[in-house]
Design a protein around this motif. Sequence first.
Motif, PDB file in Angstrom:
ATOM      1  N   VAL A 284     -78.310 -32.582  10.135  1.00  0.00           N
ATOM      2  CA  VAL A 284     -79.636 -32.125   9.608  1.00  0.00           C
ATOM      3  C   VAL A 284     -79.086 -30.581   8.947  1.00  0.00           C
ATOM      4  O   VAL A 284     -78.192 -30.002   9.353  1.00  0.00           O
ATOM      5  N   ILE A 285     -79.785 -30.512   7.867  1.00  0.00           N
ATOM      6  CA  ILE A 285     -79.368 -29.481   6.981  1.00  0.00           C
ATOM      7  C   ILE A 285     -80.308 -28.271   6.890  1.00  0.00           C
ATOM      8  O   ILE A 285     -81.439 -28.525   6.282  1.00  0.00           O
ATOM      9  N   HIS A 286     -80.174 -27.277   7.714  1.00  0.00           N
ATOM     10  CA  HIS A 286     -80.909 -26.186   7.834  1.00  0.00           C
ATOM     11  C   HIS A 286     -80.179 -24.905   8.317  1.00  0.00           C
ATOM     12  O   HIS A 286     -79.521 -24.782   9.156  1.00  0.00           O
ATOM     13  N   PRO A 287     -80.226 -23.985   7.076  1.00  0.00           N
ATOM     14  CA  PRO A 287     -79.319 -22.728   7.168  1.00  0.00           C
ATOM     15  C   PRO A 287     -79.517 -22.057   8.627  1.00  0.00           C
ATOM     16  O   PRO A 287     -78.694 -21.241   8.924  1.00  0.00           O
ATOM     17  N   ALA A 288     -80.958 -22.021   9.159  1.00  0.00           N
ATOM     18  CA  ALA A 288     -80.989 -21.390  10.530  1.00  0.00           C
ATOM     19  C   ALA A 288     -80.619 -21.998  11.686  1.00  0.00           C
ATOM     20  O   ALA A 288     -80.595 -21.469  12.796  1.00  0.00           O
ATOM     21  N   LEU A 289     -79.913 -23.266  11.562  1.00  0.00           N
ATOM     22  CA  LEU A 289     -79.454 -23.827  12.509  1.00  0.00           C
ATOM     23  C   LEU A 289     -77.901 -23.238  12.997  1.00  0.00           C
ATOM     24  O   LEU A 289     -77.326 -23.384  12.069  1.00  0.00           O
ATOM     25  N   PRO A 290     -77.608 -22.920  14.122  1.00  0.00           N
ATOM     26  CA  PRO A 290     -76.305 -22.334  14.384  1.00  0.00           C
ATOM     27  C   PRO A 290     -75.311 -23.540  14.150  1.00  0.00           C
ATOM     28  O   PRO A 290     -75.369 -24.717  14.350  1.00  0.00           O
ATOM     29  N   GLY A 291     -74.178 -23.211  13.388  1.00  0.00           N
ATOM     30  CA  GLY A 291     -73.000 -23.964  13.217  1.00  0.00           C
ATOM     31  C   GLY A 291     -73.338 -24.500  11.612  1.00  0.00           C
ATOM     32  O   GLY A 291     -72.392 -25.234  11.173  1.00  0.00           O
ATOM     33  N   ALA A 292     -74.592 -24.493  11.368  1.00  0.00           N
ATOM     34  CA  ALA A 292     -74.781 -25.139   9.844  1.00  0.00           C
ATOM     35  C   ALA A 292     -74.152 -24.178   8.759  1.00  0.00           C
ATOM     36  O   ALA A 292     -73.775 -23.008   8.797  1.00  0.00           O
ATOM     37  N   PRO A 293     -73.687 -24.844   7.676  1.00  0.00           N
ATOM     38  CA  PRO A 293     -73.219 -24.222   6.502  1.00  0.00           C
ATOM     39  C   PRO A 293     -74.024 -22.882   6.107  1.00  0.00           C
ATOM     40  O   PRO A 293     -75.193 -23.165   5.807  1.00  0.00           O
ATOM     41  N   GLY A 294     -73.378 -22.043   5.937  1.00  0.00           N
ATOM     42  CA  GLY A 294     -74.338 -20.758   5.408  1.00  0.00           C
ATOM     43  C   GLY A 294     -75.246 -20.089   6.392  1.00  0.00           C
ATOM     44  O   GLY A 294     -75.653 -18.847   6.172  1.00  0.00           O
ATOM     45  N   HIS A 295     -74.797 -20.594   7.696  1.00  0.00           N
ATOM     46  CA  HIS A 295     -75.723 -19.741   8.857  1.00  0.00           C
ATOM     47  C   HIS A 295     -75.176 -18.410   8.902  1.00  0.00           C
ATOM     48  O   HIS A 295     -76.184 -17.390   9.192  1.00  0.00           O
ATOM     49  N   ASP A 296     -74.073 -18.070   8.982  1.00  0.00           N
ATOM     50  CA  ASP A 296     -73.742 -16.596   8.879  1.00  0.00           C
ATOM     51  C   ASP A 296     -74.301 -15.739   7.812  1.00  0.00           C
ATOM     52  O   ASP A 296     -74.810 -14.519   8.167  1.00  0.00           O
ATOM     53  N   LEU A 297     -74.270 -16.201   6.717  1.00  0.00           N
ATOM     54  CA  LEU A 297     -74.918 -15.570   5.569  1.00  0.00           C
ATOM     55  C   LEU A 297     -76.584 -15.439   5.842  1.00  0.00           C
ATOM     56  O   LEU A 297     -77.080 -14.442   5.453  1.00  0.00           O
ATOM     57  N   TRP A 298     -77.259 -16.313   6.435  1.00  0.00           N
ATOM     58  CA  TRP A 298     -78.559 -16.393   6.606  1.00  0.00           C
ATOM     59  C   TRP A 298     -78.688 -15.266   7.896  1.00  0.00           C
ATOM     60  O   TRP A 298     -79.769 -14.512   7.658  1.00  0.00           O
TER      61      TRP A 298
END
Length: 393
Positions: A284-298
């Motif tokens: 699942v591509i969702h920036p707010a999901l922990p571990g997703a690409p870009g999550h730290d930026l989010w």
Amino acid sequence: MNDRPDPSARTRLIAPATRRGGGRRPVSPPVERASTLLNDDPAAMRDEGHGPVYGIEDLSAARGLRAALADLEGAADAWLVPSGLAAVTVPLTALLRPGDEMLTTDALYGPTRRFLNRHLKPRGVAASFHDPGAAVADILAALTDRTRLLLIESPASLTFELADVPAIAAACRERGVLTVMDNTWAAGLAFRPLAHGVDVSVQAVTKYIAGHSDLLMGSIAVSDPAVGRQISETIEDLGWRVSPDDAWLALRGLRTLPLRYAEQARSSLVVAEWLQTRPEVARVIHPALPGAPGHDLWRRDYTGAASIFGVVMNGGSEAAAHALMSALELFGLGYSWGGFESLITHETGQLAFRRATPALQGELLRLHVGLEDPADLIADLETGLAAWRDAIR
């Protein structure tokens, strides 16, 4: 001395409606449908101090909406145009000249890419594209002496890559490169581009601000009056304005934006987390999901998340994707997002327009979660996944 803290966006979007002064009046401004505006004095006919001179100028509802959007975005001024696409194309038209180059992500919104190829390119403006997941240094390395503007879309369309917007904006400013950001995903609420150094923030009012899937509109916000003047003059020269009825509807939607945005974000994470557990789903591509690409930026830059995300299936085919979609009853089959209703689209084919097609494990679906009960949406998706399994046997 007033020791009250500054009000939140949730409060600021409503406060102008109840502000005192002016006597008895409606909560919302009236809808004024007019082309001709009459005057009592010939000498006053061109005096803008008395208000709009002609109906093509913004009347009460549009002016109220512009003021509310400028406050939301932290902008010196904001303008309204007839669609979200126009919100992107107007700044590009205003700020680029023949011989200029611009840089943007390869994951760019399809109609914006079409505008670059079909309109700007024949008029002498060249566009180049960087990898959607490129590091800041690589994006900056792609700038040339002729690069006039960087168009940021973060998260990117369909694959939702996040960019380090503050770092990119600061570096571009040092190089004299203007930045325009499509901020529809954050709705001007969860992220404020102008506060992070971006020159122009645009969004599709069609989506979250309107909130009811019943109008088309875009907004353009700036902090620098010199940049704003070029945009304002372009809008004036093109004759692009919005109807008073649509402005009134969008202003009504804006009042409840923070509540809808937060609730839909909460529900989308419930659905996304459930989908992550399913064997039919690769990721699942969702920036707010922990571990997703870009999550730290989010987590660093955003105060909330949109309710739209990508679902990469484990293999499959177009026929299987269509079988899943056809079995659903609560998810509408339609484009756009940000409204109260849940939607699903099949997006694998759109990836072919990119210069570098991303390698995905299977078919790409895009889900938008509305205001329905997430438990009911999950039950609906259970039915859809059963149809998927039947289709791939």
